[in-house]
Design an enzyme around this catalytic site. Structure first.
Site, PDB file in Angstrom:
ATOM      1  N   CYS A 240       2.074  -1.423  -5.238  1.00 31.74           N
ATOM      2  CA  CYS A 240       3.143  -0.855  -6.046  1.00 31.74           C
ATOM      3  C   CYS A 240       3.184  -1.630  -7.354  1.00 31.74           C
ATOM      4  CB  CYS A 240       4.461  -1.018  -5.296  1.00 31.74           C
ATOM      5  SG  CYS A 240       5.916  -0.705  -6.294  1.00 31.74           S
ATOM      6  N   ASN A 249      -3.580  -2.306  -1.273  1.00 32.54           N
ATOM      7  CA  ASN A 249      -4.797  -2.435  -0.509  1.00 32.54           C
ATOM      8  C   ASN A 249      -4.985  -3.875  -0.049  1.00 32.54           C
ATOM      9  OD1 ASN A 249      -6.579   0.048  -0.525  1.00 32.54           O
ATOM     10  ND2 ASN A 249      -5.950  -0.015  -2.671  1.00 32.54           N
TER      11      ASN A 249
END
Lengths: 303, 303
Positions: A240, A249
């Site tokens: 984010c 990730n």
């Protein structure tokens, strides 16, 4: 501890990592980033996406990235392709591998891909047939394979028929994604149990996000079950962008740190991945690197 | 997956978490923080440290914290004690449990505790004898049980005799620390192998830091081996305060997220731990919360 001797890391930083970054990244920087990742020894590097530039403006330069890239012998550079039009653009650009994507949650599929799971599979049947005719290697992503932000936990039984369909199409590798990074190890165990009878290990990848810090525990669970292909993103890109430091990730350097620490070979230089991550982070407006490893480096603990 | 049904979480945020924070925290804030942690259901809450205020100025108010605290029935509030003088202060303050600490690395012990491992054990023999005479519960920490910042990896054979000595002294529980958060799951496996013949599971705790993101993978490994006591810090406090977001201690909320997600009971309310973490973080000068869970909340993903 029963662990595999080697793991293949699929680097997704240049596509999944960059696609939501609000800071525009020049084409030549993306190319250099991908080249640095290849120099680090990564065997598969997802390079960009041929989705509509209206959806993902950050990756509107997909043709220029592919055509500007000096490809390294033995490295595979898949690109994301959403439909037949995307495939056509990718073929014209001269790619040798593609990735298609659907989801295990009906609500997520409809809200994010604007079609039902069945519609997405029917579209991809044609995409994969044409890609195979053009001798491309094809990867299939299944998003929300564990948890959906709208539906909650996804039953392994909902994932299995989608895997079967992708295998029937002739997809070479299937990557099962914990899209919002909410899965816990028991869920990895359960999905692995469900898919073991149908999905060969050499075509089986997991794609974990680290939102709740469980990504490496999930990797460990999968390793103990004989899975040897994992997706990750250099620098942990893909989080984010509005929460500094928030993990999206799983970071490639965090994955490598654990794998190498346990004696598992990847053929990848952690040091060179760190250099690539620092290079791309230097072009993004992020105060805090989203990977544990890079934060440890800031504290003088990187090794 | 062979996992225990319940886990006991030992909360170290008020001591290990705060001790390196540069922002002074008022005594009444520390007390409220500890009380909120107890209201969350945490069964063991390390409250403060009776080391010299010259070493740890942040915890110079140890007496005031202990005496100001409304203790909750059934909750244990150990305090860190470095020597006989510290024990004397702790006894005068009216504590009912203490924690002593040594290290598995000779270099780390000498540089951080200013004595050899043997000297520390001899000092603690007297401390534990007096503490036991006063009917205190005693916890023993062994720092750098996996990796030392000076010596690198620590062999399980170096840890084992220290565990034996602590057990001989009558220490009730032993917490084995990955002090710099650099351990990987195979190391947890190896140390567990080495200690299994001598250390009963009900007296065996692991204390992981999350510097490289491996803490929950390490917890998972220990759970699979039947370990059921884990230390953690609300808000992930205890990291390097100079790298925003850098992880130090494994965050209690991240630990609870994984444990509860796997169906393991702790008796602790994740929601109330988050409230306690947000309360204390509001008094520290930290832009980024160091726990994954709190960062996910910033992105609207907390649940």
């Amino acid at each position: 501890m029963n662990l595999p001797a080697t793991v293949r890391v699929v680097e997704v930083g240049a596509r999944d990592g960059l696609q939501n970054e609000p800071t525009p990244v020049p084409t030549e920087v993306k190319i250099r980033f991908i080249e640095m990742l290849a120099e680090a020894g990564l065997p598969v590097i997802e390079a960009t996406s041929f989705v509509s530039p209206r959806w993902v403006p950050q990756l509107a330069d997909a043709e220029a990235v592919i055509q500007g890239l000096s490809r390294r012998e033995g490295v595979c550079y898949p690109v994301l392709v959403p439909n037949l039009k995307g495939l056509e653009r990718a073929l014209q650009a001269g790619v040798d591998a593609i990735a298609i994507f659907t989801a295990a949650s009906e609500t997520f599929c409809q809200r994010n891909l604007n079609r039902t799971i069945e519609q997405s599979l029917q579209e991809f049947e044609q995409v994969v047939a044409q890609a195979k005719a053009a001798r491309l290697w094809v990867r299939g992503y299944i998003s929300t394979a564990f948890v959906c932000p709208y539906e909650g936990r996804i039953a392994p039984e909902a994932v299995k028929p989608i895997v079967e369909r992708l295998l029937e199409m002739g997809v070479d590798e299937i990557s099962l994604g914990d899209t919002i990074g909410a899965a816990v190890p028991t869920q990895i165990e359960q999905l692995t149990d469900a898919l073991e009878p149908i999905l060969p290990k050499e075509r089986w990848a997991y794609h974990f996000h680290n939102t709740y810090g469980t990504a490496l525990a999930n990797v460990l669970t999968a390793l103990q079950r004989g899975i040897t292909i994992f997706d990750s993103s250099a620098g942990g890109l893909g989080g984010c962008p509005f929460a500094p430091g928030a993990s999206g990730n799983l970071a490639t350097e965090d994955l490598l740190y654990m794998l190498h620490g346990m004696g598992i070979e990847t053929g990848v230089s952690l040091e060179k991945v760190v250099a690539a991550a620092q290079y791309i982070l230097g072009h993004l407006n992020r105060a805090t690197p989203p990977s544990h490893y890079l934060q440890a480096c800031q504290c003088g603990q990187g090794n």
